[in-house]
Design an enzyme around this catalytic site. Structure first.
Site, PDB file in Angstrom:
ATOM      1  N   TYR A 107      45.486 -20.759  84.467  1.00  0.00           N
ATOM      2  CA  TYR A 107      45.837 -20.044  85.703  1.00  0.00           C
ATOM      3  C   TYR A 107      46.051 -21.011  86.997  1.00  0.00           C
ATOM      4  O   TYR A 107      47.006 -21.084  87.610  1.00  0.00           O
ATOM      5  CB  TYR A 107      44.605 -19.076  86.335  1.00  0.00           C
ATOM      6  CG  TYR A 107      44.719 -18.895  87.547  1.00  0.00           C
ATOM      7  CD1 TYR A 107      45.789 -17.879  88.043  1.00  0.00           C
ATOM      8  CD2 TYR A 107      43.787 -19.544  88.464  1.00  0.00           C
ATOM      9  CE1 TYR A 107      45.978 -17.795  89.290  1.00  0.00           C
ATOM     10  CE2 TYR A 107      44.012 -19.205  89.942  1.00  0.00           C
ATOM     11  CZ  TYR A 107      44.946 -18.325  90.268  1.00  0.00           C
ATOM     12  OH  TYR A 107      45.155 -18.057  91.663  1.00  0.00           O
ATOM     13  N   ASP A 109      46.064 -14.258  86.742  1.00  0.00           N
ATOM     14  CA  ASP A 109      44.417 -14.239  87.006  1.00  0.00           C
ATOM     15  C   ASP A 109      44.331 -12.653  86.930  1.00  0.00           C
ATOM     16  O   ASP A 109      44.994 -11.923  86.181  1.00  0.00           O
ATOM     17  CB  ASP A 109      44.202 -14.622  88.356  1.00  0.00           C
ATOM     18  CG  ASP A 109      44.582 -13.610  89.275  1.00  0.00           C
ATOM     19  OD1 ASP A 109      45.591 -12.839  89.169  1.00  0.00           O
ATOM     20  OD2 ASP A 109      44.198 -13.535  90.546  1.00  0.00           O
ATOM     21  N   GLU A 153      42.165 -23.090  95.189  1.00  0.00           N
ATOM     22  CA  GLU A 153      42.235 -22.577  93.868  1.00  0.00           C
ATOM     23  C   GLU A 153      40.803 -22.728  93.051  1.00  0.00           C
ATOM     24  O   GLU A 153      40.360 -21.627  92.431  1.00  0.00           O
ATOM     25  CB  GLU A 153      43.451 -22.995  93.036  1.00  0.00           C
ATOM     26  CG  GLU A 153      44.796 -22.567  93.716  1.00  0.00           C
ATOM     27  CD  GLU A 153      44.782 -21.206  93.610  1.00  0.00           C
ATOM     28  OE1 GLU A 153      44.170 -20.445  92.870  1.00  0.00           O
ATOM     29  OE2 GLU A 153      45.722 -20.673  94.368  1.00  0.00           O
TER      30      GLU A 153
END
Length: 350
Positions: free
Chosen positions: A116, A134, A33
């Site tokens: 996020y 996102d 991520e």
DNA sequence: AAGACGGGGGA
DNA sequence: TCCCCAGTCTT
């Protein structure tokens, strides 16, 4: 059917086989991520694999020298990500015995982990019901619900987040979040979205309203929508065809010539098929008298590129498919028309 | 609310 | 060139 059901089925069928999708190790999901923040999958994948080879778990990362971490990161950009990654690894290793935080609120405290990323990790690794929003999701949601607010304004963001939570799959939030992002990355593209292949094209508000290309709205620059009109000035003896404009668009209630709108500027080669499709009849070239040069008509929020094609039917018969109705030319002045039409007629005539 | 932070790829 | 990418942090 519910959105998340359609989306989930589509995702299972179409998802890419990416290295971080075959693990539930929060360390690896966290790493993926962070690497993918503002970074395309194609660019990040190699870094992800090399990083894991060099630092296979959180302890090896925690013990590493910062130079070695940055070295692996070299060329990827946004180097604060690497510094924060390192700092967070040391924190988790020393203060949490290497156990990664497993809830959203605690993930959010970690350096380099924003809303996020916290939502992504908590949903994907721990199945917590959190919507990960996102850039992809903002675009998909804004189109799906035809959001009127800018996606980078506080109100717009609130709207998007609320909608994202509404359509979340409570049974499978991680899969749902990834499906939404996958859709944005491969189908619901910023430009030239592939709506034809989209599993949600039947329920997409932007498609319904013909606003796909202009969404998502962004604060800062006035988005001017470009449209391409081809007007058909169809005459038969002393008659000419007019058509009244409907609701939900510019010039509601006004009259204009039968209009073909296209997504892009059409060329001389496009006209035969366009015309025959629109009129439901074959148009021989001999009936086309004149084609004007395109005129640009600017509205505050739209740029119109307009061409006029003069068509006449010399005999007594005309196609029955012509939209609108024929009026006598003498009556033309009685019909309200847009400035654009008025101007064209006064300068070019029928 | 706005700016800084990188580099790559597509149109 | 411009825009955008599985954003976050600082001012």
């Amino acid at each position: 059917m519910e959105i998340h059901v359609i989306l989930g089925a589509w995702y299972e069928k179409e998802k890419r086989d990416l290295p971080w999708r075959n693990t539930s190790d929060p360390y690896k999901i966290w790493l993926s991520e962070v690497i993918l923040q503002q970074t395309r999958v194609a660019q990040g994948t190699g870094y992800y694999l090399r990083f894991l080879e060099r630092f296979p778990d959180i302890f090896s990362l925690a013990e590493a020298k910062s130079e070695d971490v940055l070295k692996i990161w070299q060329g990827l950009g946004y180097y604060s990500r690497a510094r924060n990654l390192h700092e967070t690894a040391r924190f988790v290793a020393s203060h949490r015995n290497g156990e990664f935080p497993d809830i959203y609120s605690e993930l959010l405290q970690l350096k380099g982990v924003g809303e996020y990323t916290a939502a992504a990790i908590s949903s994907i690794a721990f199945n917590e019901v959190q919507a990960a929003v996102d850039g992809n999701v903002k675009r998909v949601i804004s189109r799906l619900f035809s959001v009127r607010e800018a996606i980078n304004s506080p109100e717009g963001l609130k709207t998007i987040n609320a909608l994202a939570r509404e359509i979340l799959d409570p049974e499978n939030p991680g899969r749902h979040n990834q499906a939404l992002m996958e859709l944005g990355a491969g189908i619901c593209l910023p430009k030239k979205p592939r709506c034809i292949n989209c599993p949600l094209n039947g329920i997409c508000m932007a498609i319904k309203e013909n606003r796909v290309e202009e969404l998502p709205l962004k604060y800062g620059k006035a988005k001017v929508r470009n449209r391409f009109f081809t007007y058909l000035i169809i005459r038969q003896k002393e008659k000419i065809w007019l058509k009244q404009r409907g609701a939900g668009d510019i010039w509601q209630g006004l009259y204009e010539f039968p209009l073909i709108e296209t997504q892009s500027q059409c060329t001389i080669n496009d006209y035969p098929s366009l015309l025959s499709e629109y009129l439901g009849a074959k148009i021989s070239e001999a009936q086309i008298n004149r084609i004007s040069d395109p005129i640009t008509h600017k509205l505050s929020h739209q740029n119109l590129r307009c061409s006029f094609i003069h068509i006449s039917f010399p005999g007594d018969t005309s196609p029955s498919q012509i939209p609108g109705a024929a009026i006598s030319i003498g009556e033309f002045g009685e019909f309200p028309v847009p400035k654009l039409i008025e101007r064209y007629i006064s300068t070019s005539g029928f």
